[in-house]
Design a protein around this motif. Structure first.
Motif, PDB file in Angstrom:
ATOM      1  N   TRP A  36     166.388  46.323  23.911  1.00 21.96           N
ATOM      2  CA  TRP A  36     167.732  46.875  23.770  1.00 21.96           C
ATOM      3  C   TRP A  36     167.769  48.223  24.501  1.00 21.96           C
ATOM      4  CZ3 TRP A  36     171.825  44.405  21.719  1.00 21.96           C
ATOM      5  CH2 TRP A  36     171.584  43.304  20.888  1.00 21.96           C
ATOM      6  N   PHE A  37     168.817  48.382  25.302  1.00 29.62           N
ATOM      7  CA  PHE A  37     169.088  49.649  25.962  1.00 29.62           C
ATOM      8  C   PHE A  37     170.474  50.117  25.527  1.00 29.62           C
ATOM      9  CE2 PHE A  37     165.792  50.188  29.255  1.00 29.62           C
ATOM     10  CZ  PHE A  37     165.165  48.963  29.178  1.00 29.62           C
ATOM     11  N   ARG A  38     170.757  51.379  25.744  1.00 32.88           N
ATOM     12  CA  ARG A  38     172.097  51.879  25.478  1.00 32.88           C
ATOM     13  C   ARG A  38     172.495  52.830  26.601  1.00 32.88           C
ATOM     14  NH1 ARG A  38     170.832  55.521  20.039  1.00 32.88           N
ATOM     15  NH2 ARG A  38     169.784  57.268  21.082  1.00 32.88           N
ATOM     16  N   GLN A  39     173.789  52.957  26.746  1.00 35.20           N
ATOM     17  CA  GLN A  39     174.309  53.775  27.839  1.00 35.20           C
ATOM     18  C   GLN A  39     175.603  54.442  27.419  1.00 35.20           C
ATOM     19  OE1 GLN A  39     175.152  51.593  31.461  1.00 35.20           O
ATOM     20  NE2 GLN A  39     174.690  53.386  32.725  1.00 35.20           N
ATOM     21  N   VAL A  40     175.719  55.722  27.731  1.00 36.08           N
ATOM     22  CA  VAL A  40     176.970  56.449  27.554  1.00 36.08           C
ATOM     23  C   VAL A  40     177.514  56.748  28.934  1.00 36.08           C
ATOM     24  CG1 VAL A  40     176.296  57.400  25.335  1.00 36.08           C
ATOM     25  CG2 VAL A  40     175.800  58.684  27.437  1.00 36.08           C
ATOM     26  N   PRO A  41     178.809  56.943  29.054  1.00 37.09           N
ATOM     27  CA  PRO A  41     179.410  57.198  30.369  1.00 37.09           C
ATOM     28  C   PRO A  41     178.754  58.377  31.071  1.00 37.09           C
ATOM     29  CG  PRO A  41     181.114  56.725  28.773  1.00 37.09           C
ATOM     30  CD  PRO A  41     179.840  56.832  28.004  1.00 37.09           C
ATOM     31  N   GLY A  42     178.420  58.166  32.337  1.00 43.45           N
ATOM     32  CA  GLY A  42     177.846  59.242  33.139  1.00 43.45           C
ATOM     33  C   GLY A  42     176.342  59.360  33.068  1.00 43.45           C
ATOM     34  N   LYS A  43     175.708  58.517  32.253  1.00 43.02           N
ATOM     35  CA  LYS A  43     174.257  58.570  32.123  1.00 43.02           C
ATOM     36  C   LYS A  43     173.650  57.201  32.381  1.00 43.02           C
ATOM     37  CE  LYS A  43     173.844  62.470  28.932  1.00 43.02           C
ATOM     38  NZ  LYS A  43     173.200  62.964  27.686  1.00 43.02           N
ATOM     39  N   GLY A  44     172.368  57.184  32.671  1.00 44.20           N
ATOM     40  CA  GLY A  44     171.667  55.932  32.885  1.00 44.20           C
ATOM     41  C   GLY A  44     171.360  55.217  31.584  1.00 44.20           C
ATOM     42  N   ARG A  45     170.887  54.006  31.714  1.00 45.24           N
ATOM     43  CA  ARG A  45     170.548  53.222  30.520  1.00 45.24           C
ATOM     44  C   ARG A  45     169.257  53.736  29.898  1.00 45.24           C
ATOM     45  NH1 ARG A  45     172.624  47.029  31.844  1.00 45.24           N
ATOM     46  NH2 ARG A  45     174.741  47.718  32.321  1.00 45.24           N
ATOM     47  N   GLU A  46     169.306  53.921  28.604  1.00 45.07           N
ATOM     48  CA  GLU A  46     168.202  54.480  27.834  1.00 45.07           C
ATOM     49  C   GLU A  46     167.583  53.396  26.961  1.00 45.07           C
ATOM     50  OE1 GLU A  46     167.914  58.204  24.703  1.00 45.07           O
ATOM     51  OE2 GLU A  46     169.599  56.820  24.514  1.00 45.07           O
ATOM     52  N   GLY A  47     166.274  53.245  27.041  1.00 39.88           N
ATOM     53  CA  GLY A  47     165.603  52.270  26.204  1.00 39.88           C
ATOM     54  C   GLY A  47     165.647  52.665  24.744  1.00 39.88           C
ATOM     55  N   VAL A  48     165.938  51.718  23.887  1.00 38.87           N
ATOM     56  CA  VAL A  48     166.057  51.964  22.453  1.00 38.87           C
ATOM     57  C   VAL A  48     164.920  51.296  21.695  1.00 38.87           C
ATOM     58  CG1 VAL A  48     167.497  51.587  20.427  1.00 38.87           C
ATOM     59  CG2 VAL A  48     168.560  52.180  22.608  1.00 38.87           C
ATOM     60  N   ALA A  49     164.767  50.004  21.912  1.00 43.89           N
ATOM     61  CA  ALA A  49     163.723  49.238  21.231  1.00 43.89           C
ATOM     62  C   ALA A  49     163.374  48.041  22.087  1.00 43.89           C
ATOM     63  CB  ALA A  49     164.198  48.787  19.847  1.00 43.89           C
ATOM     64  N   ALA A  50     162.140  47.599  21.974  1.00 41.45           N
ATOM     65  CA  ALA A  50     161.690  46.452  22.755  1.00 41.45           C
ATOM     66  C   ALA A  50     160.695  45.635  21.963  1.00 41.45           C
ATOM     67  CB  ALA A  50     161.058  46.911  24.068  1.00 41.45           C
ATOM     68  N   LEU A  51     160.645  44.361  22.289  1.00 43.93           N
ATOM     69  CA  LEU A  51     159.717  43.438  21.643  1.00 43.93           C
ATOM     70  C   LEU A  51     158.953  42.731  22.747  1.00 43.93           C
ATOM     71  CD1 LEU A  51     159.063  42.535  18.730  1.00 43.93           C
ATOM     72  CD2 LEU A  51     160.675  40.660  19.056  1.00 43.93           C
ATOM     73  N   SER A  52     157.647  42.956  22.782  1.00 45.68           N
ATOM     74  CA  SER A  52     156.866  42.377  23.860  1.00 45.68           C
ATOM     75  C   SER A  52     156.601  40.904  23.598  1.00 45.68           C
ATOM     76  CB  SER A  52     155.535  43.119  24.002  1.00 45.68           C
ATOM     77  OG  SER A  52     154.677  42.785  22.916  1.00 45.68           O
ATOM     78  N   LEU A  53     156.117  40.251  24.628  1.00 48.49           N
ATOM     79  CA  LEU A  53     155.780  38.835  24.524  1.00 48.49           C
ATOM     80  C   LEU A  53     154.760  38.591  23.421  1.00 48.49           C
ATOM     81  CD1 LEU A  53     156.219  36.080  25.887  1.00 48.49           C
ATOM     82  CD2 LEU A  53     154.343  36.668  27.443  1.00 48.49           C
ATOM     83  N   SER A  54     153.891  39.564  23.203  1.00 52.27           N
ATOM     84  CA  SER A  54     152.856  39.428  22.180  1.00 52.27           C
ATOM     85  C   SER A  54     153.377  39.751  20.782  1.00 52.27           C
ATOM     86  CB  SER A  54     151.682  40.347  22.505  1.00 52.27           C
ATOM     87  OG  SER A  54     152.110  41.690  22.553  1.00 52.27           O
ATOM     88  N   GLY A  55     154.641  40.176  20.708  1.00 55.62           N
ATOM     89  CA  GLY A  55     155.231  40.454  19.400  1.00 55.62           C
ATOM     90  C   GLY A  55     155.151  41.898  18.962  1.00 55.62           C
ATOM     91  N   PHE A  56     154.668  42.778  19.837  1.00 52.03           N
ATOM     92  CA  PHE A  56     154.571  44.183  19.486  1.00 52.03           C
ATOM     93  C   PHE A  56     155.918  44.859  19.702  1.00 52.03           C
ATOM     94  CE2 PHE A  56     151.851  47.635  18.370  1.00 52.03           C
ATOM     95  CZ  PHE A  56     152.450  48.757  18.910  1.00 52.03           C
ATOM     96  N   ALA A  57     156.308  45.691  18.750  1.00 47.81           N
ATOM     97  CA  ALA A  57     157.592  46.388  18.823  1.00 47.81           C
ATOM     98  C   ALA A  57     157.410  47.818  19.320  1.00 47.81           C
ATOM     99  CB  ALA A  57     158.266  46.398  17.459  1.00 47.81           C
ATOM    100  N   TYR A  58     158.306  48.224  20.190  1.00 45.95           N
ATOM    101  CA  TYR A  58     158.318  49.580  20.730  1.00 45.95           C
ATOM    102  C   TYR A  58     159.645  50.221  20.378  1.00 45.95           C
ATOM    103  CZ  TYR A  58     154.557  47.820  23.762  1.00 45.95           C
ATOM    104  OH  TYR A  58     153.400  47.261  24.245  1.00 45.95           O
ATOM    105  N   TYR A  59     159.617  51.522  20.098  1.00 44.15           N
ATOM    106  CA  TYR A  59     160.847  52.238  19.765  1.00 44.15           C
ATOM    107  C   TYR A  59     160.891  53.571  20.496  1.00 44.15           C
ATOM    108  CZ  TYR A  59     161.146  48.894  15.945  1.00 44.15           C
ATOM    109  OH  TYR A  59     161.221  47.746  15.222  1.00 44.15           O
ATOM    110  N   ALA A  60     162.075  53.944  20.918  1.00 45.29           N
ATOM    111  CA  ALA A  60     162.283  55.285  21.438  1.00 45.29           C
ATOM    112  C   ALA A  60     162.141  56.275  20.284  1.00 45.29           C
ATOM    113  CB  ALA A  60     163.664  55.399  22.059  1.00 45.29           C
ATOM    114  N   ASP A  61     161.648  57.458  20.577  1.00 46.76           N
ATOM    115  CA  ASP A  61     161.421  58.453  19.527  1.00 46.76           C
ATOM    116  C   ASP A  61     162.697  58.745  18.737  1.00 46.76           C
ATOM    117  OD1 ASP A  61     159.007  60.469  21.402  1.00 46.76           O
ATOM    118  OD2 ASP A  61     158.761  58.654  20.180  1.00 46.76           O
TER     119      ASP A  61
END
Length: 125
Positions: A36-61
């Motif tokens: 999942w990414f998110r974006q506000v007007p005027g800025k690039g897409r920011e990573g929020v959370a991700a789920l890898s193929l192996s099932g590991f979850a990553y989160y933005a601070d």
């Protein structure tokens, strides 16, 4: 045809919760890294959370401890549960899949081949 369709966005007061869904069609979502990414007007897409193929979850601070990413393999759906929402979480949220170069960090937006159309999340104070 491979397609990602997000849903679940809306307006909520600060401290509230929303659950976003990303329905994948045309392939099995469990076969790819998804994020999942998110974006506000005027800025690039920011990573929020991700789920890898192996099932590991990553989160933005910024969202650790508040957001949870999961996968419903039965329904081929990626889910983002968002709790304790803050006004600064207001953005268009996008689902992404199929990270092409797995040697790059997981929150590199251009490295994802598939994208949904986005769903708006608005958090009022």
């Amino acid at each position: 045809q491979v397609q990602l369709v997000e849903s679940g966005g809306g307006s909520v007061q600060a401290g509230g919760s929303l659950s976003l869904s990303c329905a994948a069609s045309g392939y099995a979502s469990s076969r790819y890294d998804m994020a999942w990414f998110r974006q506000v007007p005027g800025k690039g897409r920011e990573g929020v959370a991700a789920l890898s193929l192996s099932g590991f979850a990553y989160y933005a601070d910024l969202v650790k401890g508040r957001f949870t990413i999961s996968q419903d393999s039965v329904n081929n759906t990626l889910i983002l549960q968002m709790n304790s929402l803050k006004p600064e979480d207001t953005a268009m949220y996008y689902c992404a899949a199929e990270r092409e170069n797995r040697g790059l960090p997981i929150f590199v937006a251009y490295n994802y081949r598939l994208w949904g159309q986005g769903t708006q999340v608005t958090v009022s104070s």
